[in-house]
Design a protein around this motif. Sequence first.
Motif, PDB file in Angstrom:
ATOM      1  N   ALA A  94       5.041 -29.772 -11.526  1.00  0.00           N
ATOM      2  CA  ALA A  94       5.529 -30.039 -13.045  1.00  0.00           C
ATOM      3  C   ALA A  94       6.983 -28.887 -12.953  1.00  0.00           C
ATOM      4  CB  ALA A  94       4.522 -29.855 -14.179  1.00  0.00           C
ATOM      5  N   GLN A  95       6.675 -27.487 -12.125  1.00  0.00           N
ATOM      6  CA  GLN A  95       7.252 -26.123 -12.279  1.00  0.00           C
ATOM      7  C   GLN A  95       8.541 -26.423 -11.459  1.00  0.00           C
ATOM      8  OE1 GLN A  95       4.636 -23.498 -11.803  1.00  0.00           O
ATOM      9  NE2 GLN A  95       4.093 -22.797 -13.644  1.00  0.00           N
ATOM     10  N   ALA A  96       7.961 -26.740 -10.401  1.00  0.00           N
ATOM     11  CA  ALA A  96       9.485 -27.288  -9.612  1.00  0.00           C
ATOM     12  C   ALA A  96      10.378 -28.597 -10.495  1.00  0.00           C
ATOM     13  CB  ALA A  96       8.858 -27.920  -8.308  1.00  0.00           C
ATOM     14  N   ALA A  97       9.469 -29.690 -10.923  1.00  0.00           N
ATOM     15  CA  ALA A  97      10.760 -30.563 -11.777  1.00  0.00           C
ATOM     16  C   ALA A  97      11.406 -29.695 -12.507  1.00  0.00           C
ATOM     17  CB  ALA A  97       9.230 -32.153 -11.591  1.00  0.00           C
ATOM     18  N   LEU A  98      10.919 -28.991 -13.164  1.00  0.00           N
ATOM     19  CA  LEU A  98      11.272 -28.393 -14.124  1.00  0.00           C
ATOM     20  C   LEU A  98      12.649 -27.522 -14.759  1.00  0.00           C
ATOM     21  CD1 LEU A  98      12.011 -27.754 -17.546  1.00  0.00           C
ATOM     22  CD2 LEU A  98      10.516 -26.094 -16.781  1.00  0.00           C
ATOM     23  N   ALA A  99      12.341 -26.645 -12.807  1.00  0.00           N
ATOM     24  CA  ALA A  99      13.669 -25.906 -12.538  1.00  0.00           C
ATOM     25  C   ALA A  99      14.569 -27.093 -11.780  1.00  0.00           C
ATOM     26  CB  ALA A  99      12.588 -25.550 -11.465  1.00  0.00           C
ATOM     27  N   ALA A 100      13.759 -28.131 -11.215  1.00  0.00           N
ATOM     28  CA  ALA A 100      15.257 -29.139 -10.299  1.00  0.00           C
ATOM     29  C   ALA A 100      16.296 -28.901 -11.718  1.00  0.00           C
ATOM     30  CB  ALA A 100      14.966 -30.111  -9.492  1.00  0.00           C
ATOM     31  N   ALA A 101      15.227 -29.773 -13.329  1.00  0.00           N
ATOM     32  CA  ALA A 101      16.024 -30.227 -14.072  1.00  0.00           C
ATOM     33  C   ALA A 101      16.980 -29.090 -14.670  1.00  0.00           C
ATOM     34  CB  ALA A 101      15.480 -30.864 -15.138  1.00  0.00           C
ATOM     35  N   GLU A 102      16.367 -28.650 -14.764  1.00  0.00           N
ATOM     36  CA  GLU A 102      17.622 -27.533 -15.746  1.00  0.00           C
ATOM     37  C   GLU A 102      18.689 -27.007 -15.005  1.00  0.00           C
ATOM     38  OE1 GLU A 102      14.892 -23.995 -16.182  1.00  0.00           O
ATOM     39  OE2 GLU A 102      14.059 -24.822 -18.375  1.00  0.00           O
ATOM     40  N   ALA A 103      18.280 -26.896 -13.309  1.00  0.00           N
ATOM     41  CA  ALA A 103      19.500 -26.489 -11.881  1.00  0.00           C
ATOM     42  C   ALA A 103      20.753 -27.567 -12.378  1.00  0.00           C
ATOM     43  CB  ALA A 103      18.903 -26.303 -10.738  1.00  0.00           C
ATOM     44  N   SER A 104      20.166 -29.154 -12.536  1.00  0.00           N
ATOM     45  CA  SER A 104      20.855 -29.635 -12.903  1.00  0.00           C
ATOM     46  C   SER A 104      21.906 -30.152 -14.345  1.00  0.00           C
ATOM     47  CB  SER A 104      20.760 -30.945 -12.512  1.00  0.00           C
ATOM     48  OG  SER A 104      19.092 -31.458 -13.072  1.00  0.00           O
ATOM     49  N   GLY A 105      21.080 -29.506 -15.076  1.00  0.00           N
ATOM     50  CA  GLY A 105      21.499 -29.840 -16.608  1.00  0.00           C
ATOM     51  C   GLY A 105      20.811 -31.360 -16.966  1.00  0.00           C
ATOM     52  N   ASP A 106      19.820 -31.884 -16.861  1.00  0.00           N
ATOM     53  CA  ASP A 106      19.523 -33.206 -17.089  1.00  0.00           C
ATOM     54  C   ASP A 106      18.577 -32.895 -17.679  1.00  0.00           C
ATOM     55  OD1 ASP A 106      18.363 -35.554 -17.114  1.00  0.00           O
ATOM     56  OD2 ASP A 106      18.386 -35.966 -14.744  1.00  0.00           O
ATOM     57  N   GLY A 107      18.857 -33.278 -19.325  1.00  0.00           N
ATOM     58  CA  GLY A 107      18.542 -32.963 -20.387  1.00  0.00           C
ATOM     59  C   GLY A 107      16.964 -33.865 -20.434  1.00  0.00           C
ATOM     60  N   HIS A 108      17.084 -35.333 -20.218  1.00  0.00           N
ATOM     61  CA  HIS A 108      15.933 -35.747 -19.814  1.00  0.00           C
ATOM     62  C   HIS A 108      15.140 -36.069 -18.899  1.00  0.00           C
ATOM     63  CE1 HIS A 108      13.925 -40.367 -20.597  1.00  0.00           C
ATOM     64  NE2 HIS A 108      14.284 -40.176 -18.894  1.00  0.00           N
ATOM     65  N   ALA A 109      15.415 -35.078 -18.207  1.00  0.00           N
ATOM     66  CA  ALA A 109      14.807 -34.831 -16.776  1.00  0.00           C
ATOM     67  C   ALA A 109      13.535 -33.314 -17.370  1.00  0.00           C
ATOM     68  CB  ALA A 109      15.113 -34.213 -15.404  1.00  0.00           C
ATOM     69  N   MET A 110      14.783 -32.714 -17.907  1.00  0.00           N
ATOM     70  CA  MET A 110      13.741 -31.624 -18.713  1.00  0.00           C
ATOM     71  C   MET A 110      12.653 -32.164 -19.896  1.00  0.00           C
ATOM     72  SD  MET A 110      16.279 -28.645 -19.303  1.00  0.00           S
ATOM     73  CE  MET A 110      18.270 -29.289 -19.642  1.00  0.00           C
ATOM     74  N   ALA A 111      12.683 -33.238 -20.269  1.00  0.00           N
ATOM     75  CA  ALA A 111      12.426 -33.117 -21.509  1.00  0.00           C
ATOM     76  C   ALA A 111      10.645 -33.673 -20.943  1.00  0.00           C
ATOM     77  CB  ALA A 111      12.672 -34.410 -22.448  1.00  0.00           C
ATOM     78  N   GLU A 112      11.110 -35.252 -20.076  1.00  0.00           N
ATOM     79  CA  GLU A 112       9.859 -35.228 -19.030  1.00  0.00           C
ATOM     80  C   GLU A 112       9.089 -34.499 -18.207  1.00  0.00           C
ATOM     81  OE1 GLU A 112      10.986 -38.517 -16.420  1.00  0.00           O
ATOM     82  OE2 GLU A 112      11.625 -39.597 -17.887  1.00  0.00           O
ATOM     83  N   ALA A 113       9.882 -33.643 -17.473  1.00  0.00           N
ATOM     84  CA  ALA A 113       8.834 -32.000 -17.124  1.00  0.00           C
ATOM     85  C   ALA A 113       7.924 -31.427 -17.760  1.00  0.00           C
ATOM     86  CB  ALA A 113      10.101 -31.145 -16.179  1.00  0.00           C
ATOM     87  N   HIS A 114       9.072 -31.236 -19.023  1.00  0.00           N
ATOM     88  CA  HIS A 114       7.640 -30.572 -20.280  1.00  0.00           C
ATOM     89  C   HIS A 114       6.726 -31.738 -20.384  1.00  0.00           C
ATOM     90  CE1 HIS A 114       9.873 -26.732 -21.163  1.00  0.00           C
ATOM     91  NE2 HIS A 114      11.529 -27.540 -20.966  1.00  0.00           N
ATOM     92  N   LEU A 115       7.171 -32.666 -20.349  1.00  0.00           N
ATOM     93  CA  LEU A 115       5.341 -33.685 -20.523  1.00  0.00           C
ATOM     94  C   LEU A 115       4.727 -32.919 -19.235  1.00  0.00           C
ATOM     95  CD1 LEU A 115       6.900 -36.432 -22.598  1.00  0.00           C
ATOM     96  CD2 LEU A 115       6.093 -34.944 -23.727  1.00  0.00           C
ATOM     97  N   GLN A 116       4.998 -33.079 -18.275  1.00  0.00           N
ATOM     98  CA  GLN A 116       4.290 -33.065 -17.339  1.00  0.00           C
ATOM     99  C   GLN A 116       3.502 -31.821 -16.846  1.00  0.00           C
ATOM    100  OE1 GLN A 116       5.994 -33.238 -13.850  1.00  0.00           O
ATOM    101  NE2 GLN A 116       7.538 -35.507 -13.931  1.00  0.00           N
ATOM    102  N   LEU A 117       4.069 -30.639 -17.482  1.00  0.00           N
ATOM    103  CA  LEU A 117       3.956 -29.745 -18.245  1.00  0.00           C
ATOM    104  C   LEU A 117       2.753 -29.228 -18.618  1.00  0.00           C
ATOM    105  CD1 LEU A 117       6.758 -26.866 -17.591  1.00  0.00           C
ATOM    106  CD2 LEU A 117       4.696 -26.803 -16.125  1.00  0.00           C
ATOM    107  N   ASP A 118       2.790 -30.050 -19.868  1.00  0.00           N
ATOM    108  CA  ASP A 118       1.574 -30.404 -20.480  1.00  0.00           C
ATOM    109  C   ASP A 118       0.417 -30.739 -19.893  1.00  0.00           C
ATOM    110  OD1 ASP A 118       0.172 -30.454 -23.142  1.00  0.00           O
ATOM    111  OD2 ASP A 118       1.464 -32.259 -24.164  1.00  0.00           O
TER     112      ASP A 118
END
Length: 658
Positions: A94-118
């Motif tokens: 989940a942390q890797a997915a969030l880092a990748a989403a933030e690097a690409s600026g993909d808001g939807h992917a960031m939201a999904e990554a935060h749900l995975q972190l939760d």
Amino acid sequence: MITIRNITLRRGTKVVLQEAGVTLQPGEKVGLIGRNGAGKSSLFALLTNRLHADAGDVEIPPRWRVGEVAQDMPETEDGATEFVLQGDRPLQAAQAALAAAEASGDGHAMAEAHLQLDEAGAFDARARAQALLLGLGFKNEQLDAPVNSFSGGWRMRLQLARALMCPAELLLLDEPTNHLDLDALVWLEAWLKRFDGLMIVISHDREFLDAITRVTVHLDERTLTRYGGNYSAFEEMRAERLSLAAAAFSKQQDRIAHLQKFIDRFKAKASKAKQAQSRVKALARMEKLAPVLTSSDFDFEFREPLSLPNPMLSFDALTCGYGDKPIVRDFSRSVLAGQRIGVLGANGQGKSTLVKTIAHALAPLSGRMTEGKGLVIGYFAQQEVDVLSLDDGPLMHMVRLARDIGPAAREQELRDFLGSFRFTGEMVQQPVGSLSGGEKARLVLAMLVWQRPNLLLMDEPTNHLDLTTREALSIALNEFEGTVMLVSHDRALLRETCDEFWLVAGGSVQPFDGDLDDYQRWLLEVSRAAAKGQPAPPVPRAAVAQAPEAAPERGPKADAKPRTAAPRDDRKNAAAARSQVANRTRPMRQEVQQIDARLHKLADEKTELEEQLARGKRPPAEIAETGRRLNHIAAEIAMLEERWLELQSEIEAITTAG
């Protein structure tokens, strides 16, 4: 569900499993037992695909996550907490997915990554990792220390914490208690009881197996046999099975003898030839039962000491430690003939330091140690390499021992003696460095027996011994006529051999008045006091001290505790007690009410935010912020619920005690 069906597994030329099979259900707590070298660790390697079967099938649900303690020593500068966190694979993903989403600026992917972190419990992950470390005996100041700064035993504890950190449907534990003291072992038992997946544990600790397992799988003679129950239940059922097998074997032997006697008597007579031939065919068709052989036939005994000085040892203001660092200070006491002393205390408190000083492996820093005339010390070191030469074989060790220490003996006598400890043939010349841990431990035991000691210093003697050898050691120690000082995390061995306990803690050594159950209760009280920032409860002490001149009585202790006088006014005292309980619990009850109110508010906010996410059609940045807020709410709810449970437990404890 795990299904092992008709498995055959070879390691080199040795067949470890042959057409073996067993079925294990989700949620079961399974003890895998068998002699050293039977193939238990090979079965673990089979379950994790490090080994592949020569024949048969192993079926494991493909989605199951497997947690296992890595056997290699970690080499990293990462902090202890960070190293343990790396074992949580969903969290890392989940942390890797969030880092990748933030690097690409993909808001939807960031939201999904935060749900995975939760879902992975990110906001309390560090607290959970540190709780594991503290439970396994690490200090607060060690939580972020580099992994490379720890010794080998503590690094294996880090590997255990890392394995427990991983959410898993299947948990494989190979001798998890070897590097744990009693404090950490008790904590681990409680943790494993709460684990809700399928757990398979290899252990030679009887009480540990009895506490946490409800199924036993016995690996013996290349087959797997499942028993319902813990190790003690297994022993009873196996004893009954062996008894029935022995009776069946004896009955078959009688029948074979009867048939053979008929054949031998009538095979040359023409009138009886047909009947004799019929008996020959019956004998050939008969499925031969094997004689009942068990692995518990190993036994040994310590030789009768030549003398029993009393006291054996006297300590006067003895201080032990390393270099200029004292660990045990100002220890004054006597060790008497016939005592059976169990030495308790957490790792790092100085148990091994004390034993090494008595064994002359360390010099005292100050004070005096007086030995009785004729004292002969037999020392079993926690690390066998401390007393063994890895390049020499068992026979060379015995030759050197007989020459330098005695008693003297011829080589054939030494070979025969080693044979009684299962060192036979060319094995007596095999370099010790190539022997297994259990074989090294047996060699140290053989060397101890040969020296004919009257004082045995045993520092974790069971670390590499299987259950049957532990039982043989327990019997030998009970029959030994000298004095025993035992450091061990094997509670069964301590219960069976020790009459009294010394506690090494806080730089001192003092008698502990109680048994192991009392010690575990005291540890729990110490833990609760530490959590509340309160001083530790006093060590239970006997009301009447033992006279130093007299040897202790063996057997049950007399109740030396004074009786308290009956209260003069029961009604008045009861009212006062109720008032005291109410006053003590009032702040806790008020905090419980505040927590309840806060939990209601958080639940309402959580419901509203989840409904907003479900409606959708919101900017990615708002979705991400909502996801972050939900994670914060989940973390706060978890923290408050834990505090609520803690308060309720404290209130209940005070009310019950009052």
